[in-house]
Design a protein around this motif. Structure first.
Motif, PDB file in Angstrom:
ATOM      1  N   THR B 102      -4.641  53.903 -17.865  1.00 36.74           N
ATOM      2  CA  THR B 102      -5.737  53.944 -17.053  1.00 36.74           C
ATOM      3  C   THR B 102      -6.124  52.928 -16.679  1.00 36.74           C
ATOM      4  O   THR B 102      -6.806  52.102 -15.662  1.00 36.74           O
ATOM      5  CB  THR B 102      -6.961  54.464 -18.148  1.00 36.74           C
ATOM      6  OG1 THR B 102      -7.027  53.485 -19.263  1.00 36.74           O
ATOM      7  CG2 THR B 102      -6.872  55.830 -18.095  1.00 36.74           C
ATOM      8  N   TYR B 105      -4.141  53.334 -13.241  1.00 37.50           N
ATOM      9  CA  TYR B 105      -3.961  54.008 -11.655  1.00 37.50           C
ATOM     10  C   TYR B 105      -6.313  54.829 -13.193  1.00 37.50           C
ATOM     11  O   TYR B 105      -5.872  55.315 -14.012  1.00 37.50           O
ATOM     12  CB  TYR B 105      -3.762  55.239 -12.211  1.00 37.50           C
ATOM     13  CG  TYR B 105      -2.332  54.869 -11.683  1.00 37.50           C
ATOM     14  CD1 TYR B 105      -1.651  54.639 -10.452  1.00 37.50           C
ATOM     15  CD2 TYR B 105      -1.533  54.702 -12.409  1.00 37.50           C
ATOM     16  CE1 TYR B 105      -0.914  53.779  -9.452  1.00 37.50           C
ATOM     17  CE2 TYR B 105      -0.035  54.201 -11.749  1.00 37.50           C
ATOM     18  CZ  TYR B 105       0.329  54.394 -10.244  1.00 37.50           C
ATOM     19  OH  TYR B 105       1.547  54.230 -10.128  1.00 37.50           O
ATOM     20  N   TRP B 106      -6.687  54.815 -12.045  1.00 38.09           N
ATOM     21  CA  TRP B 106      -8.521  55.024 -12.805  1.00 38.09           C
ATOM     22  C   TRP B 106      -8.640  56.595 -12.970  1.00 38.09           C
ATOM     23  O   TRP B 106      -9.031  56.427 -14.102  1.00 38.09           O
ATOM     24  CB  TRP B 106      -9.082  54.300 -11.321  1.00 38.09           C
ATOM     25  CG  TRP B 106     -10.468  55.099 -11.700  1.00 38.09           C
ATOM     26  CD1 TRP B 106     -11.302  54.063 -12.538  1.00 38.09           C
ATOM     27  CD2 TRP B 106     -11.013  55.939 -11.714  1.00 38.09           C
ATOM     28  NE1 TRP B 106     -12.530  54.842 -12.675  1.00 38.09           N
ATOM     29  CE2 TRP B 106     -12.804  55.769 -11.928  1.00 38.09           C
ATOM     30  CE3 TRP B 106     -11.088  57.434 -11.453  1.00 38.09           C
ATOM     31  CZ2 TRP B 106     -13.664  56.738 -11.858  1.00 38.09           C
ATOM     32  CZ3 TRP B 106     -11.885  58.602 -10.790  1.00 38.09           C
ATOM     33  CH2 TRP B 106     -13.204  58.172 -10.893  1.00 38.09           C
ATOM     34  N   ASN B 107      -7.926  56.778 -12.259  1.00 38.81           N
ATOM     35  CA  ASN B 107      -7.893  58.225 -12.453  1.00 38.81           C
ATOM     36  C   ASN B 107      -6.717  59.380 -13.179  1.00 38.81           C
ATOM     37  O   ASN B 107      -6.829  60.080 -13.383  1.00 38.81           O
ATOM     38  CB  ASN B 107      -7.207  59.505 -11.183  1.00 38.81           C
ATOM     39  CG  ASN B 107      -6.177  59.084 -10.129  1.00 38.81           C
ATOM     40  OD1 ASN B 107      -5.371  57.995 -10.588  1.00 38.81           O
ATOM     41  ND2 ASN B 107      -5.800  59.852  -9.648  1.00 38.81           N
ATOM     42  N   SER B 109      -7.578  58.831 -16.219  1.00 35.52           N
ATOM     43  CA  SER B 109      -8.658  58.744 -17.595  1.00 35.52           C
ATOM     44  C   SER B 109      -8.797  61.016 -17.796  1.00 35.52           C
ATOM     45  O   SER B 109      -8.208  60.849 -18.982  1.00 35.52           O
ATOM     46  CB  SER B 109      -9.766  58.461 -16.864  1.00 35.52           C
ATOM     47  OG  SER B 109     -10.694  58.662 -18.042  1.00 35.52           O
ATOM     48  N   THR B 414     -10.487  53.379  -2.479  1.00 35.14           N
ATOM     49  CA  THR B 414     -11.493  53.735  -3.111  1.00 35.14           C
ATOM     50  C   THR B 414     -11.293  54.988  -2.874  1.00 35.14           C
ATOM     51  O   THR B 414     -10.195  55.696  -4.403  1.00 35.14           O
ATOM     52  CB  THR B 414     -12.715  53.663  -2.823  1.00 35.14           C
ATOM     53  OG1 THR B 414     -13.225  52.885  -2.782  1.00 35.14           O
ATOM     54  CG2 THR B 414     -13.730  54.203  -4.579  1.00 35.14           C
ATOM     55  N   ARG B 417      -7.644  55.105  -5.279  1.00 29.49           N
ATOM     56  CA  ARG B 417      -6.947  54.936  -5.944  1.00 29.49           C
ATOM     57  C   ARG B 417      -7.590  55.507  -6.593  1.00 29.49           C
ATOM     58  O   ARG B 417      -7.305  55.916  -7.942  1.00 29.49           O
ATOM     59  CB  ARG B 417      -8.212  53.208  -6.124  1.00 29.49           C
ATOM     60  CG  ARG B 417      -8.135  52.356  -7.583  1.00 29.49           C
ATOM     61  CD  ARG B 417      -8.858  51.152  -7.136  1.00 29.49           C
ATOM     62  NE  ARG B 417      -9.983  51.757  -6.748  1.00 29.49           N
ATOM     63  CZ  ARG B 417     -11.496  51.988  -8.314  1.00 29.49           C
ATOM     64  NH1 ARG B 417     -10.437  51.338  -9.248  1.00 29.49           N
ATOM     65  NH2 ARG B 417     -12.723  51.584  -7.841  1.00 29.49           N
ATOM     66  N   MET B 418      -8.930  57.330  -6.681  1.00 29.13           N
ATOM     67  CA  MET B 418      -9.753  57.588  -7.506  1.00 29.13           C
ATOM     68  C   MET B 418      -8.471  58.867  -7.170  1.00 29.13           C
ATOM     69  O   MET B 418      -8.999  59.980  -7.586  1.00 29.13           O
ATOM     70  CB  MET B 418     -10.923  57.685  -6.790  1.00 29.13           C
ATOM     71  CG  MET B 418     -11.368  56.935  -6.852  1.00 29.13           C
ATOM     72  SD  MET B 418     -13.582  57.202  -6.877  1.00 29.13           S
ATOM     73  CE  MET B 418     -14.522  55.653  -7.372  1.00 29.13           C
ATOM     74  N   THR B 541     -14.051  61.865  -9.238  1.00 32.04           N
ATOM     75  CA  THR B 541     -14.760  60.860  -8.864  1.00 32.04           C
ATOM     76  C   THR B 541     -16.277  61.067  -8.254  1.00 32.04           C
ATOM     77  O   THR B 541     -16.642  60.092  -7.833  1.00 32.04           O
ATOM     78  CB  THR B 541     -14.113  60.844  -7.513  1.00 32.04           C
ATOM     79  OG1 THR B 541     -14.588  62.122  -6.359  1.00 32.04           O
ATOM     80  CG2 THR B 541     -13.187  60.301  -7.138  1.00 32.04           C
TER      81      THR B 541
END
Lengths: 350, 570
Positions: B102, B105-107, B109, B414, B417-418, B541
């Motif tokens: 996480t 990579y934000w997504n 999660s 964004t 990234r998301m 997102t």
């Protein structure tokens, strides 16, 4: 016949108060009948016309292929449904909200002329309370509905309802002012606040004499009626059903019905103020010539209502901040501009 | 152009000994088992040096025979190159734990939360390891492990017992021992985390704020999911998303069905895009089998999938319009009417309106019907003129612009990234389309543009969808002109048991990147099927996008994502 009239005049002279009461009650009975039946037809008409716009059938089972009895069936259903009051609701306010709503519309109906009869070369208006300031009064009474909306929203103790109520009040404040200024503009031109005199003074429809005022009044009226694109207080995709989320059965029915009562009365007011009321060529056929003002008024109201439905099927809903922005920043200055125009033109032609 | 073997050698030279095992399937597919201590560094290396900036998802696999668990991280790039890297990390079955991605990579999660709740693999460093799809009572049962006995127990027929834990929660124990049932006071080892409601209540800071539910039953939601917004007046301050209301466990069910039966389950994941789901599953299995699909079948697949894309975009756009215009809005009904024509076309080929199960391993179920091309040539020009009319209609509407423009804007960075994909990502201006990225079927031979927007707001998302309809029509017209005659199924019969192997296959679903990771252990059933749904990725997102908007905007943003909870919950 003469004897009966004589008795009545004698009674009226002896007991003016009781006579006025009786006449008032008869008038009240007549207008509540006319308005409510009219509103039912408006609901049916909206469902059918909107279906046409959307390429659907609309009601087509109860009462033949036109579904004319659908509303009767719906009304019976609403009357026989269980009456539910939420446990945490403010019960007194909750119960009274629909009644206040009905009262508000009946107050409007009392002062609105529903047409005229053409007898002996002159028009006799059909109005229960022909008061001197009826235009002003009607405008004020129309906005009473917002109080009922707030009562319903506040007392329901529901998040969606209270948001709907807030939105309703914010919208009403933003639009009642320009609407009132437009009514004043019309009164300035007509030199009267009496609706009957306003209609009679329209040799040229005020929609042509002050087009800007007409446009503002139409927009403000749609807002006042809470119809798309201004139906934020009920926006079902955002806040379920807004202020009437918690209502069910006949209480909901009453609130719903008042919206259409208001739509009908608002359209009549628009026709009276701007579209020449019952003016129109007299139909030279016996009997029809007597009711020809009524026919003209009816036709104009139907066109106005049809226009409202057309708007509903083709426009998006605005956001509440955009609505109030538009009301205060555009509608109000423009309506004041229109007032200036009305004063200029009015004094020039007077 | 970077190839898979180059990526592999780069990893090996940068981190000697980190790659335990590797397989270069093709230029575009890299499979590598990475030392669990090094995984984070390898991923950092890949994302910075080889622009692996698209985290596609991850899958957990329970290798019960080897007594270990595996997490497969799937990574790709947004247009720089076309390599997809599948990095596996192994962890013992007792107290399984791997490093969380996480931070990088934000997504990651949601994917990690799902693996945790389903398989019980802990992710070190994950900031909010809460259940996502399952209800709180099921946490601790780890239902996707191979030794999970089911509810009710498939082997003994026993049902799980309800147990009240010492801290007041209701638990279900799978399977309970007789002694436990007798006593009724089992100390259940339950992971400690705040529940959804507690997390919401923690976010409230003042009396003027309240939590408002938009869902699970609400006019706004396209299917049951819970979107809670913390509002102050009309402002949304924070949003909370809870899904899993229609979690069907399709991935687990498919493990207990034959390979062929799995196709019908892919239909049910997203019924408005059933054909691309079919395609994705069948394509993965064709990869395992090494099957070549006959040309005619490829063309038929492309035709029906593009038709399916048209109807999906129409209903996605139409339903969205009702959210900002009310149900009396006439263009909505026009879209539904037009969609009916497309559905009829699909029905004439596949025999079903929504759940087609049309694609087969190495081909399609049946050939195009008599006169299909003529029928298409009647409907498609009409569809084209109608779509142009819709685009014009919205372009001219000032209220539409006031409501939709600069609402829920996503910048290209964004968006990448998301982990968005499909029209949502393309609206931001990133031309990322699986039909171009993965050369599947006959798409490389066809001429079509990747539609992109500029602002990445709600209006752009709708605009991209509508213009994609035009592109799809263009694709179908080309296919109808070029389609050769010939067989529509492979000559040899597809075996009941597949050889052992694994494959990851991506298609462009109407909602974006749809990927399926299929493992065969040589049996008659899939060993594991992992679905990387496009809406699942886009869904994630939603919560950050809603912060600071109005309630009405929240509806406009959520609607413009073209949601399909049925697919995100699976």
């Amino acid at each position: 016949m003469d004897g009966i009239i004589e008795i009545i005049t004698k009674f009226a002279a002896q007991e003016p108060a009781i006579f006025a009461l009786i006449i008032g009650l008869i008038g009240a009975a007549v207008i509540s009948g006319v308005v409510n039946v009219g509103a039912m037809l408006v609901i049916w008409g909206e469902r059918k016309v909107l279906s046409d716009f959307c390429n659907r059938f609309g009601p087509n089972r109860v009462g033949g292929r036109w579904g004319i009895l659908q509303l009767g069936a719906d009304a019976i259903k609403l009357f026989t449904k269980e009456d539910i009051i939420p446990g945490d609701a403010d019960k007194g306010v909750y119960v009274w909200a629909p009644i206040v709503a009905s009262m508000a519309t009946m107050l409007v109906a009392a002062a609105i002329p529903f047409g005229a009869l053409h007898i002996g070369g002159r028009n006799i208006p059909l109005v229960v309370a022909n008061m001197d300031i009826s235009a002003f009064y009607v405008e004020a009474a129309l906005s009473l509905m917002a109080i009922a909306v707030f009562m319903a929203g506040y007392s329901s103790n529901n998040k969606y309802s209270i948001l709907g109520a807030f939105r309703g009040i914010a919208r009403m404040i933003a639009y009642e002012v320009p609407m009132g200024v437009c009514v004043i503009s019309v009164a300035v031109m007509a030199h009267s606040l009496n609706l009957v005199e306003i209609v009679e003074s329209q040799t040229v429809w005020y929609a042509f004499a002050q087009p800007l005022g007409f446009a503002i009044f139409v927009i403000a009226l749609i807002t006042d009626l809470g119809r798309i694109p201004f139906d934020q207080s009920e926006a079902e995709e955002e806040i379920i059903s807004g202020y009437n989320t918690e209502y069910s059965g006949i209480r909901w029915g009453l609130l719903y019905f008042q919206e259409y009562n208001n739509a009908l009365l608002g359209s009549i007011l628009l026709v009276l103020l701007f579209l020449g009321g019952w003016h129109g060529p007299i139909i030279p056929i016996p009997i029809l010539d007597i009711i020809s003002p009524l026919i003209w008024l009816f036709m104009k109201v139907v066109i106005v209502l049809w226009f409202f439905i057309w708007v509903r099927s083709s426009l998006f809903r605005l956001r509440i901040d955009q609505v109030t922005d538009f009301g205060w920043k555009w509608m109000l200055p423009l309506s004041l501009l229109n007032l200036g125009w009305a004063v200029l033109i009015g004094s020039y032609f007077a | 152009m970077t190839t898979a073997s180059e990526v592999l050698s780069s990893i090996q030279s940068a981190f000697p000994g980190a790659v335990i095992d590797s397989r270069v399937e093709s230029d575009l597919r890299l499979w590598a088992t990475i030392d669990s201590k090094k995984i984070l560094d390898v991923c950092k290396h890949l994302s910075s040096k080889h622009s692996f900036d698209h985290y596609s998802g991850s899958a957990g696999v329970d290798w019960i025979a080897r007594n270990e668990m595996e997490v497969v991280e799937i990574m790709a790039s947004h247009g720089t190159h076309k390599v997809v890297a599948m990095l596996k990390v192994k962890t013992p079955r007792e107290n399984p734990s791997v490093k969380s991605l996480t931070g990088l990579y934000w997504n990651a999660s949601w994917y990690e939360r799902e693996i945790w709740e389903m398989l019980g693999i802990n992710f070190e460093g994950h900031p909010e390891l809460y259940p996502l799809l399952l209800s709180d009572g099921l946490i601790g049962a780890w239902p996707w492990r191979k030794d999970f006995k089911g509810y009710p127990d498939l082997t003994t027929g026993e049902r799980a017992v309800e147990i009240t834990t010492p801290d007041g929660y209701t638990e279900y124990r799978f399977p309970p021992t007789p002694a436990e049932v007798e006593a009724g006071t089992v100390v259940v080892e339950r992971p400690k985390y705040p529940t959804f409601q507690e997390r919401e209540e923690m976010a409230i800071t003042s009396d003027s704020e309240m939590i408002m539910h938009l869902g699970p039953q609400h006019a706004m939601v396209p299917g049951p999911f819970l979107l809670d917004v913390l509002v102050e007046g009309e402002r949304v301050k924070k949003a909370f998303l809870d899904l899993g209301y229609i979690h069907k466990g399709i991935e687990k069910i498919m493990e207990n069905r034959s390979w062929l039966q799995g196709i019908t389950y892919t239909d049910r994941m997203c019924y408005v895009a059933a054909l691309s789901n079919n395609e994705c599953y069948c394509g993965a299995i064709e990869n395992i089998l090494g099957l070549e699909v006959p040309q005619r079948a490829q063309y038929i697949r492309v035709i029906v999938e593009e038709l399916s894309r048209i109807q999906s975009h129409l209903i996605g756009t139409g339903e969205f319009l009702t959210l900002i215009a009310g149900v009396g809005f006439a263009p909505w009904q026009y879209m539904i009417m037009d969609r009916e024509k497309i559905i009829s076309l699909i029905e004439s080929v596949t025999g079903a309106r929504l759940t087609h199960s049309f694609v087969r391993f190495g081909g399609v179920r049946n050939d195009l019907p008599e006169g299909f091309a003529e029928q298409c040539k009647k409907v498609l020009p009409y569809m084209k003129s109608r779509t142009e009319e819709f685009i014009e209609l919205f372009a001219q509407d000032p209220i539409y612009h006031a409501r939709m423009e600069n609402i829920g804007s996503i910048s290209p960075e964004t968006g990448k990234r998301m982990g968005c994909s499909g029209p949502v990502l393309r609206a931001t201006g990133v031309a990322y389309d699986m039909r171009k990225e993965d050369p599947i079927l006959v798409y490389p031979d066809l001429d079509f543009k990747v539609i992109t927007g500029t602002r990445g707001d709600s209006a752009d998302r709708i605009d991209v969808r509508l213009r994609e309809i035009l592109e799809s029509i263009h694709i179908i017209e080309q296919c109808l002109d070029r389609i050769p005659s010939g067989p529509i199924k492979p000559e040899a019969k597809v075996p009941k048991k597949l050889p052992a192997g694994e494959a990851y296959y991506r298609v462009e679903d109407p909602r974006g990147e749809m990927g399926m990771y299929v493992i065969s252990d040589g049996g008659a059933n899939p060993y594991r099927v992992k679905v990387r749904g496009p809406f699942y990725a886009t869904f994630q997102t939603l919560t950050p996008l809603l912060e600071g908007t109005y309630i009405a905007d929240a509806v406009a943003i959520a609607g413009s994502m073209d949601g399909c909870p049925s697919e995100s919950d699976r």
